[in-house]
Design a protein around this motif. Structure first.
Motif, PDB file in Angstrom:
ATOM      1  N   UNK A  32      44.092  28.987  42.560  1.00  0.00           N
ATOM      2  CA  UNK A  32      43.377  29.755  43.568  1.00  0.00           C
ATOM      3  C   UNK A  32      42.650  30.886  42.840  1.00  0.00           C
ATOM      4  N   UNK A  33      41.364  31.026  43.106  1.00  0.00           N
ATOM      5  CA  UNK A  33      40.570  32.088  42.491  1.00  0.00           C
ATOM      6  C   UNK A  33      39.922  32.910  43.597  1.00  0.00           C
ATOM      7  N   UNK A  34      40.089  34.200  43.505  1.00  0.00           N
ATOM      8  CA  UNK A  34      39.575  35.088  44.552  1.00  0.00           C
ATOM      9  C   UNK A  34      38.700  36.174  43.952  1.00  0.00           C
ATOM     10  N   UNK A  35      37.797  36.667  44.777  1.00  0.00           N
ATOM     11  CA  UNK A  35      36.985  37.826  44.443  1.00  0.00           C
ATOM     12  C   UNK A  35      37.459  39.007  45.282  1.00  0.00           C
ATOM     13  N   UNK A  36      37.577  40.145  44.624  1.00  0.00           N
ATOM     14  CA  UNK A  36      37.955  41.387  45.278  1.00  0.00           C
ATOM     15  C   UNK A  36      36.903  42.444  44.951  1.00  0.00           C
ATOM     16  N   UNK A  37      36.939  43.520  45.696  1.00  0.00           N
ATOM     17  CA  UNK A  37      36.076  44.651  45.367  1.00  0.00           C
ATOM     18  C   UNK A  37      36.792  45.949  45.698  1.00  0.00           C
ATOM     19  N   UNK A  38      36.378  46.976  44.986  1.00  0.00           N
ATOM     20  CA  UNK A  38      36.944  48.307  45.241  1.00  0.00           C
ATOM     21  C   UNK A  38      35.852  49.340  45.095  1.00  0.00           C
ATOM     22  N   UNK A  39      35.593  50.035  46.169  1.00  0.00           N
ATOM     23  CA  UNK A  39      34.620  51.117  46.170  1.00  0.00           C
ATOM     24  C   UNK A  39      35.338  52.427  45.858  1.00  0.00           C
ATOM     25  N   UNK A  40      34.614  53.423  45.365  1.00  0.00           N
ATOM     26  CA  UNK A  40      35.244  54.709  45.043  1.00  0.00           C
ATOM     27  C   UNK A  40      35.969  55.291  46.240  1.00  0.00           C
ATOM     28  N   UNK A  41      37.218  55.666  46.018  1.00  0.00           N
ATOM     29  CA  UNK A  41      37.991  56.298  47.078  1.00  0.00           C
ATOM     30  C   UNK A  41      38.546  55.347  48.117  1.00  0.00           C
ATOM     31  N   UNK A  42      38.346  54.052  47.909  1.00  0.00           N
ATOM     32  CA  UNK A  42      38.832  53.071  48.874  1.00  0.00           C
ATOM     33  C   UNK A  42      39.813  52.107  48.218  1.00  0.00           C
ATOM     34  N   UNK A  43      40.579  51.447  49.062  1.00  0.00           N
ATOM     35  CA  UNK A  43      41.507  50.461  48.551  1.00  0.00           C
ATOM     36  C   UNK A  43      40.774  49.181  48.163  1.00  0.00           C
ATOM     37  N   UNK A  44      41.374  48.449  47.264  1.00  0.00           N
ATOM     38  CA  UNK A  44      40.808  47.165  46.865  1.00  0.00           C
ATOM     39  C   UNK A  44      40.953  46.182  48.023  1.00  0.00           C
ATOM     40  N   UNK A  45      39.907  45.422  48.278  1.00  0.00           N
ATOM     41  CA  UNK A  45      39.944  44.443  49.356  1.00  0.00           C
ATOM     42  C   UNK A  45      39.464  43.087  48.847  1.00  0.00           C
ATOM     43  N   UNK A  46      40.012  42.056  49.438  1.00  0.00           N
ATOM     44  CA  UNK A  46      39.564  40.718  49.074  1.00  0.00           C
ATOM     45  C   UNK A  46      38.260  40.405  49.789  1.00  0.00           C
ATOM     46  N   UNK A  47      37.363  39.777  49.043  1.00  0.00           N
ATOM     47  CA  UNK A  47      36.068  39.377  49.590  1.00  0.00           C
ATOM     48  C   UNK A  47      36.093  37.908  49.993  1.00  0.00           C
ATOM     49  N   UNK A  48      36.680  37.092  49.137  1.00  0.00           N
ATOM     50  CA  UNK A  48      36.746  35.667  49.432  1.00  0.00           C
ATOM     51  C   UNK A  48      37.630  34.968  48.422  1.00  0.00           C
ATOM     52  N   UNK A  49      37.889  33.694  48.698  1.00  0.00           N
ATOM     53  CA  UNK A  49      38.830  32.953  47.871  1.00  0.00           C
ATOM     54  C   UNK A  49      38.477  31.468  47.916  1.00  0.00           C
ATOM     55  N   UNK A  50      38.732  30.772  46.808  1.00  0.00           N
ATOM     56  CA  UNK A  50      38.532  29.318  46.784  1.00  0.00           C
ATOM     57  C   UNK A  50      39.840  28.677  46.358  1.00  0.00           C
ATOM     58  N   UNK A  51      40.266  27.712  47.151  1.00  0.00           N
ATOM     59  CA  UNK A  51      41.546  27.060  46.900  1.00  0.00           C
ATOM     60  C   UNK A  51      41.416  25.957  45.872  1.00  0.00           C
ATOM     61  N   UNK A  52      42.489  25.668  45.163  1.00  0.00           N
ATOM     62  CA  UNK A  52      42.470  24.528  44.248  1.00  0.00           C
ATOM     63  C   UNK A  52      42.530  23.222  45.024  1.00  0.00           C
ATOM     64  N   UNK A  53      42.197  22.176  44.385  1.00  0.00           N
ATOM     65  CA  UNK A  53      42.316  20.809  44.902  1.00  0.00           C
ATOM     66  C   UNK A  53      41.333  20.478  46.025  1.00  0.00           C
ATOM     67  N   UNK A  54      41.397  21.205  47.168  1.00  0.00           N
ATOM     68  CA  UNK A  54      40.505  20.843  48.269  1.00  0.00           C
ATOM     69  C   UNK A  54      39.258  21.718  48.327  1.00  0.00           C
ATOM     70  N   UNK A  55      39.179  22.729  47.444  1.00  0.00           N
ATOM     71  CA  UNK A  55      38.007  23.613  47.364  1.00  0.00           C
ATOM     72  C   UNK A  55      37.723  24.350  48.681  1.00  0.00           C
ATOM     73  N   UNK A  56      38.725  24.529  49.484  1.00  0.00           N
ATOM     74  CA  UNK A  56      38.526  25.304  50.701  1.00  0.00           C
ATOM     75  C   UNK A  56      38.180  26.743  50.371  1.00  0.00           C
TER      76      UNK A  56
END
Length: 128
Positions: A32-56
């Protein structure tokens, strides 16, 4: 395991960028590979994710319809295509990966669940 992000930069509102997450030491299509982002002064949040095998793919509401995650198995790289960028998308963007027996559940669970390895990030700045 190593993840290296690239492709960040400065764009104007409405512009596009494509971020890359180059993987070494493992094969992304089995993780599973995910993208996250963190802006100054904010918590890190997930942007999106791609699952293994079925590429969901899974996206947070704030980026649905604008961001797309894809994977090129030939070059062991996961991409984040970002269109119609907004100033509130300004952040450091990170990719992360998680493997193992239950890796096909990590994206559905959300957040940082299962993400064991992280890149150092790439900065995206969107001006009005």
């Amino acid at each position: 395991v190593q993840l290296v992000e690239s492709g960040g930069g400065a764009v104007q509102s409405g512009g596009s960028l494509r971020l890359s997450c180059a993987a070494s030491g493992f094969v992304p299509k089995f993780y599973a590979v995910a993208w996250f982002r963190q802006a100054p002064g904010k918590e890190r949040e997930r942007v999106g994710c791609i699952s293994p095998h079925d590429d969901g793919t899974y996206y947070e509401d704030s980026v649905k319809g604008r961001f797309t995650i894809s994977r090129d198995d030939a070059v062991n790289t996961v991409f984040l295509q970002m269109n119609n960028l907004k100033p509130e998308d300004t952040s450091i963007y990170y990719c992360a990966a998680g493997g193992g027996y239950y890796s096909n559940t990590y994206c559905m669970r959300g957040g940082e669940y299962g993400m064991a390895d992280w890149g150092k990030g790439t900065l995206v700045t969107v001006s009005p």
